[in-house]
Design a protein around this motif. Sequence first.
Motif, PDB file in Angstrom:
ATOM      1  N   LEU A 248       0.822  -1.211   0.000  1.00  0.00           N
ATOM      2  CA  LEU A 248       0.000   0.000   0.000  1.00  0.00           C
ATOM      3  C   LEU A 248       0.854   1.259   0.000  1.00  0.00           C
ATOM      4  O   LEU A 248       0.512   2.252  -0.656  1.00  0.00           O
ATOM      5  CB  LEU A 248      -0.932   0.009   1.214  1.00  0.00           C
ATOM      6  N   ASP A 249       1.973   1.229   0.734  1.00  0.00           N
ATOM      7  CA  ASP A 249       2.793   2.432   0.819  1.00  0.00           C
ATOM      8  C   ASP A 249       3.492   2.764  -0.494  1.00  0.00           C
ATOM      9  O   ASP A 249       4.050   3.854  -0.643  1.00  0.00           O
ATOM     10  CB  ASP A 249       3.823   2.286   1.942  1.00  0.00           C
ATOM     11  N   GLN A 250       3.453   1.831  -1.476  1.00  0.00           N
ATOM     12  CA  GLN A 250       4.066   2.108  -2.769  1.00  0.00           C
ATOM     13  C   GLN A 250       3.139   2.899  -3.698  1.00  0.00           C
ATOM     14  O   GLN A 250       3.554   3.287  -4.786  1.00  0.00           O
ATOM     15  CB  GLN A 250       4.450   0.789  -3.456  1.00  0.00           C
ATOM     16  N   LEU A 251       1.905   3.151  -3.257  1.00  0.00           N
ATOM     17  CA  LEU A 251       0.942   3.871  -4.100  1.00  0.00           C
ATOM     18  C   LEU A 251       0.905   5.359  -3.786  1.00  0.00           C
ATOM     19  O   LEU A 251       0.002   6.069  -4.247  1.00  0.00           O
ATOM     20  CB  LEU A 251      -0.462   3.278  -3.909  1.00  0.00           C
ATOM     21  N   GLY A 252       1.860   5.846  -3.027  1.00  0.00           N
ATOM     22  CA  GLY A 252       1.847   7.251  -2.617  1.00  0.00           C
ATOM     23  C   GLY A 252       1.886   8.214  -3.780  1.00  0.00           C
ATOM     24  O   GLY A 252       1.138   9.200  -3.825  1.00  0.00           O
ATOM     25  N   HIS A 253       2.758   7.965  -4.777  1.00  0.00           N
ATOM     26  CA  HIS A 253       2.867   8.869  -5.924  1.00  0.00           C
ATOM     27  C   HIS A 253       1.624   8.805  -6.804  1.00  0.00           C
ATOM     28  O   HIS A 253       1.199   9.829  -7.358  1.00  0.00           O
ATOM     29  CB  HIS A 253       4.112   8.524  -6.738  1.00  0.00           C
ATOM     30  N   LEU A 254       1.031   7.642  -6.926  1.00  0.00           N
ATOM     31  CA  LEU A 254      -0.202   7.513  -7.701  1.00  0.00           C
ATOM     32  C   LEU A 254      -1.334   8.290  -7.032  1.00  0.00           C
ATOM     33  O   LEU A 254      -2.113   8.987  -7.701  1.00  0.00           O
ATOM     34  CB  LEU A 254      -0.581   6.036  -7.839  1.00  0.00           C
ATOM     35  N   ILE A 255      -1.425   8.189  -5.701  1.00  0.00           N
ATOM     36  CA  ILE A 255      -2.459   8.930  -4.969  1.00  0.00           C
ATOM     37  C   ILE A 255      -2.238  10.433  -5.114  1.00  0.00           C
ATOM     38  O   ILE A 255      -3.181  11.198  -5.362  1.00  0.00           O
ATOM     39  CB  ILE A 255      -2.453   8.514  -3.493  1.00  0.00           C
ATOM     40  N   THR A 256      -0.989  10.868  -4.989  1.00  0.00           N
ATOM     41  CA  THR A 256      -0.695  12.295  -5.126  1.00  0.00           C
ATOM     42  C   THR A 256      -1.082  12.807  -6.506  1.00  0.00           C
ATOM     43  O   THR A 256      -1.658  13.895  -6.649  1.00  0.00           O
ATOM     44  CB  THR A 256       0.797  12.547  -4.868  1.00  0.00           C
ATOM     45  N   ALA A 257      -0.775  12.026  -7.542  1.00  0.00           N
ATOM     46  CA  ALA A 257      -1.131  12.428  -8.903  1.00  0.00           C
ATOM     47  C   ALA A 257      -2.643  12.466  -9.087  1.00  0.00           C
ATOM     48  O   ALA A 257      -3.182  13.373  -9.737  1.00  0.00           O
ATOM     49  CB  ALA A 257      -0.493  11.468  -9.904  1.00  0.00           C
ATOM     50  N   LEU A 258      -3.333  11.490  -8.511  1.00  0.00           N
ATOM     51  CA  LEU A 258      -4.793  11.445  -8.635  1.00  0.00           C
ATOM     52  C   LEU A 258      -5.431  12.657  -7.963  1.00  0.00           C
ATOM     53  O   LEU A 258      -6.334  13.294  -8.515  1.00  0.00           O
ATOM     54  CB  LEU A 258      -5.318  10.154  -8.008  1.00  0.00           C
ATOM     55  N   VAL A 259      -4.951  13.004  -6.766  1.00  0.00           N
ATOM     56  CA  VAL A 259      -5.485  14.166  -6.054  1.00  0.00           C
ATOM     57  C   VAL A 259      -5.156  15.451  -6.799  1.00  0.00           C
ATOM     58  O   VAL A 259      -5.978  16.369  -6.885  1.00  0.00           O
ATOM     59  CB  VAL A 259      -4.936  14.206  -4.617  1.00  0.00           C
ATOM     60  N   LYS A 260      -3.953  15.529  -7.360  1.00  0.00           N
ATOM     61  CA  LYS A 260      -3.566  16.721  -8.116  1.00  0.00           C
ATOM     62  C   LYS A 260      -4.443  16.903  -9.340  1.00  0.00           C
ATOM     63  O   LYS A 260      -4.882  18.013  -9.665  1.00  0.00           O
ATOM     64  CB  LYS A 260      -2.094  16.624  -8.523  1.00  0.00           C
ATOM     65  N   VAL A 261      -4.701  15.818 -10.043  1.00  0.00           N
ATOM     66  CA  VAL A 261      -5.577  15.902 -11.208  1.00  0.00           C
ATOM     67  C   VAL A 261      -6.974  16.326 -10.794  1.00  0.00           C
ATOM     68  O   VAL A 261      -7.631  17.127 -11.465  1.00  0.00           O
ATOM     69  CB  VAL A 261      -5.610  14.545 -11.945  1.00  0.00           C
ATOM     70  N   MET A 262      -7.433  15.799  -9.650  1.00  0.00           N
ATOM     71  CA  MET A 262      -8.750  16.177  -9.155  1.00  0.00           C
ATOM     72  C   MET A 262      -8.810  17.668  -8.844  1.00  0.00           C
ATOM     73  O   MET A 262      -9.790  18.348  -9.146  1.00  0.00           O
ATOM     74  CB  MET A 262      -9.065  15.369  -7.893  1.00  0.00           C
ATOM     75  N   THR A 263      -7.745  18.201  -8.279  1.00  0.00           N
ATOM     76  CA  THR A 263      -7.707  19.623  -7.945  1.00  0.00           C
ATOM     77  C   THR A 263      -7.596  20.487  -9.190  1.00  0.00           C
ATOM     78  O   THR A 263      -8.235  21.539  -9.293  1.00  0.00           O
ATOM     79  CB  THR A 263      -6.520  19.916  -7.009  1.00  0.00           C
TER      80      THR A 263
END
Length: 755
Positions: free
Chosen positions: A68-83
């Motif tokens: 799970l901790d390897q998905l940090g960059h994917l989550i950050t990119a997803l949130v950035k795209v959402m913003t």
Amino acid sequence: MDGLAKDAFRGEDFELAANLYQQSIRELGPSSALFMGLADSYLKGERLTLREALPVYRLAFSRGDVRLDQLGHLITALVKVMTDSGGMVVPNGRNEKKLLFTCEICKSLWRDPVTIPCGHTFCRDCLEEKQVKVCKTCSYASKYDYSSLKCNVVLQNCIEKLFPKELEAVRLKRKADDLFGKGSCREAATVFVDAIQRDPSDHHIASNCSRAYAAADDFDRALYYAQLAVELQPSWYQGYQCLGNALIGLRLESEAVLAFAKCLALNPTVSVAREALAQCLHRLLSSLAQSSTSLSSIDDQVMTNVQSASDHRAHIDISGILSELQHNSNESSGKMYSEETVNKVKLTLRKELLKAQFSKLPGKYDENLSSIKVYSFCSSDSQTPCLQSEHKLKRSQSDSILYTSNMTKPRQRRLCNNTDIDQTQHSATKQPRLEHKLIDKQMTHPDNLTVEDFKCTLCYRLLYMPLTTPCGHMFCKQCLERSLDHSPNCPLCKSSLIQYIIERVRLVTVVIEQLIEEYFPTESWQRKIQYENELAELARMGQDDQHEIPIFVCILAFPAVSCPLHIFEPRYRLMIRQCIEAGTRQFGMCVCLESNEANFSSYGTMLEIRDVEYLPDGRSLLTTIGRRRFRVLSRGMRDGYHTARVEFLNDIQVPDEEKTAIWGLHNLVRHEAENWFSSLLRIHHMRIVHRFGSFPVLEDDIFAGPNGPTWCWWLIAVLPIDRRTQLMMLAMTSLKDRLLTIRRILASVRESEPH
């Protein structure tokens, strides 16, 4: 090679890191770690869009376990795209509409309103739970302990008159919170629903209701009330967090990803939402990795796309990405019904629900009402109902938050038949009819407010520049400051205001000022004119014979000579404050020669306030300097201090034929004065310099000013002579007489000094 790629990634050279990861995949063969590093490098370096990088993450999951901790960059990119996609309204304090009676922290009606020193008001619970140290509205940082502040009495009275139903809803919410804390989730949810019926605009109650239903494993109703919270407050991150939790309970992973991403876009610090988003993404990508597509063909396709990726960035549609993920995960299971059949059933369901919702309302039902949002439960079986939500009949499915035809369905769902529609209609009628409203526009009983609710208890006039004390009482600014001149306690409850005095923050209570201006505009305008007239009267003091000046009865002051003062009497504290507020910054100084202070001297000097230093207990230290001399024509009284009508004095103009003689006399007397001053003992010399300053320099033209040479007044102030002699010299308007008198005094002083 893998180590070099990681070093490049840590050094933020993402282009080099991506190339090294590609080379490692060719030389060492594909692996989960290499594909994760490659995908992260592309996202961080913006070489690929999120949509283009998803297949690379899919390959990583297909090649081994991913933590799970390897998905940090994917989550950050997803949130950035959402913003960045434009679909989110991130609160920044400027774009949000400021509503009266609304707490800026919880965005709900004030509960136990507390006004902090900067003049803004918040709920007591919000201040204590968030441990607020800085105002969320103006960023003012106060040294005051907010937990010791009392409820704003005037505001609480207004809320009780305007919002009786909302206050009842707050009472029910607290009762439900207690039940929820004791583990009675189902009972708490019932009380929350009752509270929502009394106040359909409170998103906090809706979100708490969603949590209660989720804790009771009724995720369908949890989803309903979470969606209601989001609708009521789209910029509140906790609403999306509740929505994501409910969707997870219904195993709608892709929709939960969207909800948690919106939550993090609004507040990136919510660690629980980030962890839940990571789990949802992990489950989605794991299911994609189990697809029947050949992995070798995927490898070739992905690497080809990676090699030819361009720098062009198209607009990212988050809903489209998640729909594509969902579509891919459903390829193996297939669809049970065609899209045409789904749309027909949805249309039928919509009409039935609209009829059910409007059956109790006056007027006719219009089937073309396509802008009404409808909430309903439709059951495929007794255990798994699903929520239907549409904004418009022809709206694209990709624009809505919840999906009905292409959701992930680990538990099989079937579309509603006629029996299900009847059940849905029955269920929908049980839900509260939503009436969205702005708290400050649709008050329950707006006529209940009267001018008497906003009267100052000290002056019995309409509050002007209202200040709220830490004990919760409210007064006009002038009235409170005058009261504090006499006592450091609240005029009503007598509680100590020493800390309030020490901080010296006198900022008006914003919401009360807005309420008075909005609901009593005529009275507010009249009160403002009254205050301005009083201030103008103070500013006109001394302008002519009809206007009096304030008189400080203390010591003699002289033109151009500094006069430090310690202000501690309440009447003079008020007088100094009025002089500063009026803008004149001047007052008269006279000496009292008799036992009766009212018979102060007939001559005095105007003092100009240069600087004010306030002490913690309300006293102040003034730095002043003498200006014009005056003669008292009549005496008066105002607000406890003396006033006087005066005539200002100027030196008589010296004829040209006498200037030479007077100039010679001036030089002779000045030389004698300098000799006397230099002959003083060092300790006496230092005391005079510390109190009155050094011996003044000579002006270019001693005849130009209205008071003659400055050094003469300095010398009169420091010479060891009695006050009556000083007063006599202050009244002189002849420069020649003043110089001759100074010469006689110097001779007398030299004769009296021991040899």
